[in-house]
Motif scaffolding. Sequence first.
Motif, PDB file in Angstrom:
ATOM      1  N   UNK A 101       0.843  -1.192   0.000  1.00  0.00           N
ATOM      2  CA  UNK A 101       0.000   0.000   0.000  1.00  0.00           C
ATOM      3  C   UNK A 101       0.880   1.244   0.000  1.00  0.00           C
ATOM      4  N   UNK A 102       0.482   2.238  -0.770  1.00  0.00           N
ATOM      5  CA  UNK A 102       1.134   3.544  -0.755  1.00  0.00           C
ATOM      6  C   UNK A 102       0.278   4.526   0.016  1.00  0.00           C
ATOM      7  N   UNK A 103       0.886   5.249   0.946  1.00  0.00           N
ATOM      8  CA  UNK A 103       0.240   6.356   1.644  1.00  0.00           C
ATOM      9  C   UNK A 103       0.769   7.621   0.973  1.00  0.00           C
ATOM     10  N   UNK A 104      -0.084   8.308   0.239  1.00  0.00           N
ATOM     11  CA  UNK A 104       0.369   9.411  -0.603  1.00  0.00           C
ATOM     12  C   UNK A 104       0.676  10.675   0.171  1.00  0.00           C
ATOM     13  N   UNK A 105       0.157  10.812   1.371  1.00  0.00           N
ATOM     14  CA  UNK A 105       0.296  12.060   2.141  1.00  0.00           C
ATOM     15  C   UNK A 105       0.478  11.685   3.604  1.00  0.00           C
ATOM     16  N   UNK A 106       1.609  11.093   3.940  1.00  0.00           N
ATOM     17  CA  UNK A 106       1.708  10.393   5.224  1.00  0.00           C
ATOM     18  C   UNK A 106       1.783  11.312   6.427  1.00  0.00           C
ATOM     19  N   UNK A 107       2.180  12.586   6.251  1.00  0.00           N
ATOM     20  CA  UNK A 107       2.327  13.441   7.419  1.00  0.00           C
ATOM     21  C   UNK A 107       3.278  12.813   8.421  1.00  0.00           C
ATOM     22  N   UNK A 149       0.866  -5.722   8.794  1.00  0.00           N
ATOM     23  CA  UNK A 149       1.743  -6.580   8.019  1.00  0.00           C
ATOM     24  C   UNK A 149       1.906  -6.187   6.566  1.00  0.00           C
ATOM     25  N   UNK A 150       1.327  -5.062   6.158  1.00  0.00           N
ATOM     26  CA  UNK A 150       1.449  -4.642   4.767  1.00  0.00           C
ATOM     27  C   UNK A 150       2.764  -3.904   4.527  1.00  0.00           C
ATOM     28  N   UNK A 151       3.334  -4.081   3.331  1.00  0.00           N
ATOM     29  CA  UNK A 151       4.464  -3.261   2.908  1.00  0.00           C
ATOM     30  C   UNK A 151       3.935  -1.867   2.591  1.00  0.00           C
ATOM     31  N   UNK A 152       4.560  -0.843   3.169  1.00  0.00           N
ATOM     32  CA  UNK A 152       4.034   0.517   3.045  1.00  0.00           C
ATOM     33  C   UNK A 152       5.110   1.428   2.470  1.00  0.00           C
ATOM     34  N   UNK A 153       4.741   2.154   1.433  1.00  0.00           N
ATOM     35  CA  UNK A 153       5.562   3.248   0.919  1.00  0.00           C
ATOM     36  C   UNK A 153       4.824   4.535   1.245  1.00  0.00           C
ATOM     37  N   UNK A 154       5.419   5.351   2.109  1.00  0.00           N
ATOM     38  CA  UNK A 154       4.761   6.557   2.616  1.00  0.00           C
ATOM     39  C   UNK A 154       5.437   7.783   2.012  1.00  0.00           C
ATOM     40  N   UNK A 155       4.688   8.545   1.244  1.00  0.00           N
ATOM     41  CA  UNK A 155       5.205   9.761   0.619  1.00  0.00           C
ATOM     42  C   UNK A 155       4.919  10.966   1.505  1.00  0.00           C
ATOM     43  N   UNK A 156       5.889  11.890   1.547  1.00  0.00           N
ATOM     44  CA  UNK A 156       5.691  13.136   2.282  1.00  0.00           C
ATOM     45  C   UNK A 156       6.456  14.253   1.565  1.00  0.00           C
ATOM     46  N   UNK A 157       5.735  15.319   1.219  1.00  0.00           N
ATOM     47  CA  UNK A 157       6.333  16.391   0.421  1.00  0.00           C
ATOM     48  C   UNK A 157       7.231  17.303   1.243  1.00  0.00           C
ATOM     49  N   UNK A 158       6.988  17.421   2.554  1.00  0.00           N
ATOM     50  CA  UNK A 158       7.795  18.299   3.398  1.00  0.00           C
ATOM     51  C   UNK A 158       8.954  17.508   3.992  1.00  0.00           C
ATOM     52  N   UNK A 206       9.352  -3.103   6.933  1.00  0.00           N
ATOM     53  CA  UNK A 206       8.686  -3.185   5.636  1.00  0.00           C
ATOM     54  C   UNK A 206       7.935  -1.896   5.313  1.00  0.00           C
ATOM     55  N   UNK A 207       8.229  -0.811   6.046  1.00  0.00           N
ATOM     56  CA  UNK A 207       7.651   0.500   5.753  1.00  0.00           C
ATOM     57  C   UNK A 207       8.782   1.489   5.507  1.00  0.00           C
ATOM     58  N   UNK A 208       8.625   2.317   4.487  1.00  0.00           N
ATOM     59  CA  UNK A 208       9.651   3.315   4.185  1.00  0.00           C
ATOM     60  C   UNK A 208       8.979   4.633   3.839  1.00  0.00           C
ATOM     61  N   UNK A 209       9.712   5.721   4.092  1.00  0.00           N
ATOM     62  CA  UNK A 209       9.225   7.060   3.793  1.00  0.00           C
ATOM     63  C   UNK A 209      10.001   7.617   2.618  1.00  0.00           C
ATOM     64  N   UNK A 210       9.279   8.186   1.661  1.00  0.00           N
ATOM     65  CA  UNK A 210       9.883   8.810   0.487  1.00  0.00           C
ATOM     66  C   UNK A 210       9.574  10.297   0.535  1.00  0.00           C
ATOM     67  N   UNK A 211      10.617  11.119   0.523  1.00  0.00           N
ATOM     68  CA  UNK A 211      10.412  12.563   0.481  1.00  0.00           C
ATOM     69  C   UNK A 211      10.227  12.974  -0.969  1.00  0.00           C
TER      70      UNK A 211
END
Length: 393
Positions: A101-107, A119-128, A144-149
């Motif tokens: 799952x992608x979280x598009x605006x993770x804050x 248990x889901x693999x998470x790609x969390x996007x954050x613009x700031x 299994x979770x990562x944050x992408x700036x």
Amino acid sequence: MDVETARLTVGAACLALAAELRDADPKDALQVGARLRRDGHDPALVTAAMTQAQLRRAARPRLGGAADAMVFHRAGLEQATRAVTAGLHADRFADAGCTRVADLTCGLGADARALAARGMDVTAFEADEATAVLAAHNLTPWPHARVVHGDSLAGLAGPDAPPGLDGVFADPARRTARGRRHDPADYSPPLDAVLDLRRRYRALGVKAGPGLPHEAVPADMEAQWVSVDGDVVEVGLWAGDAARRTGHAALVIRGGEHHELAGPTDRADAGPLGDWLLEPDGAVIRAGLVGVLADRVGAHLVDPSIAYLTADSPAPTALARAYRVTDVLPLDVRTIARELHARDVGTLDIKKRGVDLTPEQLRPRLKLKGSARATLVLTRLEGRRAALLVDPA
């Protein structure tokens, strides 16, 4: 918060000092800060640690015990999803069988944490960037979770898009330095751009403000307004395997118990005032399901344009609050004051719907000095203004 402060905040020294300050009394902040600086701690570190201790205290009612392991900035905490609703979001994706799952605006990562905990693999996007630094710390328990700036919509379309995504969640920003954004086109990212993703992914969920206009919800999606202990906190928009129906629903959470209502958004019929007044929960009203509730409990509206229901017998339901009507008065200040003084009322709870007189305008004009307590409802009954004295059930 700037990036340098964010990096200081997630450092081991700041985290350790913030943990030591967990139970410090906020009234002693000046003395505690002075003591820490006298002990040789860097002033910037002291400020950061004391800020985190303060924000963690503020976060506990919203996030529970998890707040003590998280880091925050004030704006992010004000917008963070409550733990109970983040869990409901994650349940949707888990029930849909999603694994990536992608979280598009993770804050600060409240929703991403709930997804990763399932248990889901998470790609969390954050613009700031500073917020991304804090979110990365908040997701450290789950490898299994990562944050992408960066920009999430560009990230999904680019060559580095996460592979194998089967679910997408978003909580578009609805607030800027100049205030709240009310037009869904002004969300960041724009609501329509996020909703278009339902055609690309198996499950889509979007958290929006409860004031979202009904016409902004596509007909092929589920819109569920959610209230927690009387506070309407969001409308969740769900598509694909994350949806449980199409149309509108209301979820009322009170004392940990969940009560749901769904159906068409037709209004109820109006009729004479009965012995009981029913005030539907805000989620029911926002969802446009007052008519469905009326059918369920055998009630009708007090006025075609007012969301109060009435019945001749109490209808036990967690979806509305019931009041026994004890007296019906004209909406006249002198008459209301005379009746309240006769009842020795000194404390008055005032509710209003559909009239232009506000509690703030009415209360000082009543000049109440008694010892009893009462509840007054200002509203319209089949087109005429009235004041109802009621007893909460």
